[in-house]
Scaffold this motif. Sequence first.
Motif, PDB file in Angstrom:
ATOM      1  N   UNK A 250     -14.833  -1.886  27.594  1.00 34.36           N
ATOM      2  CA  UNK A 250     -14.329  -0.612  28.131  1.00 34.36           C
ATOM      3  C   UNK A 250     -12.830  -0.653  28.401  1.00 34.36           C
ATOM      4  N   UNK A 251     -12.120  -1.444  27.583  1.00 34.64           N
ATOM      5  CA  UNK A 251     -10.667  -1.530  27.695  1.00 34.64           C
ATOM      6  C   UNK A 251     -10.032  -0.856  26.491  1.00 34.64           C
ATOM      7  N   UNK A 252      -8.960  -0.095  26.731  1.00 35.73           N
ATOM      8  CA  UNK A 252      -8.311   0.674  25.671  1.00 35.73           C
ATOM      9  C   UNK A 252      -6.847   0.269  25.555  1.00 35.73           C
ATOM     10  N   UNK A 264     -22.133   2.989  22.184  1.00 36.82           N
ATOM     11  CA  UNK A 264     -22.539   2.515  23.506  1.00 36.82           C
ATOM     12  C   UNK A 264     -21.340   2.030  24.305  1.00 36.82           C
ATOM     13  N   UNK A 265     -20.286   1.558  23.581  1.00 33.96           N
ATOM     14  CA  UNK A 265     -19.094   1.075  24.266  1.00 33.96           C
ATOM     15  C   UNK A 265     -18.156   2.185  24.694  1.00 33.96           C
ATOM     16  N   UNK A 266     -18.391   3.398  24.175  1.00 32.98           N
ATOM     17  CA  UNK A 266     -17.513   4.523  24.500  1.00 32.98           C
ATOM     18  C   UNK A 266     -18.116   5.470  25.523  1.00 32.98           C
ATOM     19  N   UNK A 274     -17.124   6.933  30.387  1.00 34.65           N
ATOM     20  CA  UNK A 274     -16.841   7.564  29.112  1.00 34.65           C
ATOM     21  C   UNK A 274     -15.448   7.155  28.644  1.00 34.65           C
ATOM     22  N   UNK A 275     -15.382   5.974  28.048  1.00 41.75           N
ATOM     23  CA  UNK A 275     -14.110   5.373  27.672  1.00 41.75           C
ATOM     24  C   UNK A 275     -13.343   6.245  26.691  1.00 41.75           C
TER      25      UNK A 275
END
Length: 795
Positions: A250-252, A264-266, A274-275
């Motif tokens: 969940x890192x951008x 699933x990761x977003x 909600x990344x």
Amino acid sequence: MFNKQSLSERDICTKFITPALVAAGWDIQKQVREEWSFTDGRIIVRGQKYTRGKQKRADYVLIYKSTLLAIIEAKENNHSVGAGMQQAKDYAAILDIPFVYSSNGDAFLEFDTTKEEGQVETEIPLSGFPSPEELWQRYAAHKGLSQPQQEIVKEENHKDETGLAPRYYQQIAINRTIEAVARGEKRLLLVMATGTGKTYTAFQIIWRLWKAKTIKRVLYLADRNILVDQTKTGDFRPFGSDIMTKIQNREVDKSYQIYFALYQGLTGAEEEKNVFKQFSRDFFDLVVVDECHRGSAKEESAWREVLTYFDKAVHLGMTATPKETKETSNITYFGEPIYTYSLKQGIEDGFLAPYKVVRLSLNVDDGYRPEKGKVDKYGHEVEDRIYNTKDFDRTLVIDERTKVVARKISEYLKLTNRMAKTIVFCVDTEHAERMRQALVNENSDMLKQYPNYVVRITGDDDIGKKELYNFSSVVEEQPVIATTSKLLTTGVDTKMVKVIALEAGIQSMTEFKQIIGRGTRLREDDGKVYFTIMDFRKVTNLFADPDFDGDPVVIYEPKEDEPIVPPNPPEGGEEDEFTGGQPIPGEGVDDPDSPPLTPPIIDPGTGKPRKYYLNDVAVTVANERVQYYGADGKLITESLKDYSRNKLLLEYASLDDFLQKWNESERKEAIINELAEKGVLFEELQQEIGKDLDAFDLITHIAFDRPPLTRKERAEEVKKRNYFEKYGAGAREVLQTLLEKYADEGIGSIETTAVLNVKPLNQLGTPMEIVKRFGKKADFEKAVQELEQELYKTA
């Protein structure tokens, strides 16, 4: 002065057609493909061996940048100018080529598909062939491409160090997508059969759009880690690590240009999870949705929210199986596919592995009814009703049935290849575990050398999932057999799978196509040229469904004020589809609603067990039938003998017709290969009618009711006639050895000089020494032909 009509087709090309192209400005090295075989030729399985059917080969294909513009079919000069036009048109339709030419070296006949009316076929002189720029402008005008749009389309494919070019169907998919993006279209769908290179196609699309500066940032979406990782480290590798990143934890980081992500990761249940909302709505120019028949296809899905958020970007959906159900429609969202390359076409072209089907029915499959008061092994009274394959392992478990299925799968492997990678699709994770145990017991001898010979690979089994890479690997020998329920149905690149066992009642056409796709990857250099489907649940009845390989049809229930579209599928058609489009933790779970592996489980709503477990029901095989994939792309459902008779009678109207063709042919194996390509399966017929029969006798017996002779009987007839007496002792020894080889292996084994390099011929001397016994090479070849004539003299 040479006679032009005496020239070969190749001479016509070299002396007339190629110079005309050069004069028109075509670069022969960069823009012209001569004698281009654009298919590999269908794999024709013949017992444990195989041959290839004929390749489709174009004399000339002309390319402008990366667009296939024109095709030329050449003919000898004793043909008319337009003699090759029909074949050229057929190939042009396959290759999506607009300008079609035929030539005999005197002139060109042009067929322009871009003209909607008027004179579409025109004869032009050799000196009047269009230049590359002229044909491009005619093409661009037909496509409605403005000058800026043309510059986008002109961007060329990425070329790696090997010079590998996209296959013809990949090139069509790439070009159509780029043209659509250039014209400003926002929703695009590509349908390409499993194993035909969807990811590579996506890479080339992105590369060209990125190099043309049409797009700057791309989001590549999938729903399994293995799909993302395969893509990033595989086909997309040329972009480099400084360009690409995978969104995880969940890192951008907004400094990259190509982003890979799991749905699933977003997304998440809570807003802060909600990344994807950390990006601005217009951050991405292109969103690629891998395996778009899952997840985002469903309108009410949480995953659809990602696409809705980035609605300013171009959305490209890619799948082998567009999903069309009451709640879910790829076509309603993405539109009609801009290109479809089907499983049937892939097999016909020789890019995908064909398959045969072994259908097995067990005595309980048509209906098992427990006697009154029957209790299962846990003491629960079994509900009195008729149970069939839809119930087995879902509501009723018969231990002996599981054991029999495991035994039949193991028997097949023992008869063919104990190390053939095999997937067994089960009803749920608990069934997959019981099947694993049964297969372990049937293959205990293999576990001594290969501890992981049998594994369960399901979404809730971390140990099994760790074996997924090894199972998919071409190099790793084990695991050999994987039991699963949903995890291996789709997306996983199982290159070496040779056996697919269906032990789950699959009703979804989408899921069925995906499962078949696990076996279609062709690995000719590694010995994977076909695969076998073992069906224990009558699932392969879906082959008869017109939707199996037809064009996808929208089946969508409209809301108020929406247009009426076709009706819904039968109830239950999609109930088993993976995840149902909902976000799930981790990489994906096979059956989120599946009960734990420890039975029995009582349903709190009914107070009854979810499953009954019986260990005292006798199970036997009631029927076993092998079916084959025919030349028309359909399963052979009639008897193999009747099917073959019909095929043979299409080729030969009478016995005399066949005998004339057989006797005139210098190589009998050529006739056998030609018939095999048209669907006559000689090795399989030998298994059914007689292993020791020659192809000649199989044909005359099946098609014309002639009593057959075995190969040994034919060889004995030749010996009785003292045929060899006219030869010297040295030559006689060679011919007698060839005759024995024919009796053992058939006519194909003696028709090539390669036979001189193998036993027992190589024990008589070197090939040159053997030939010298006859005089010259021509004398040896004549002697072999006369031997063949003697073999079939009684006919």
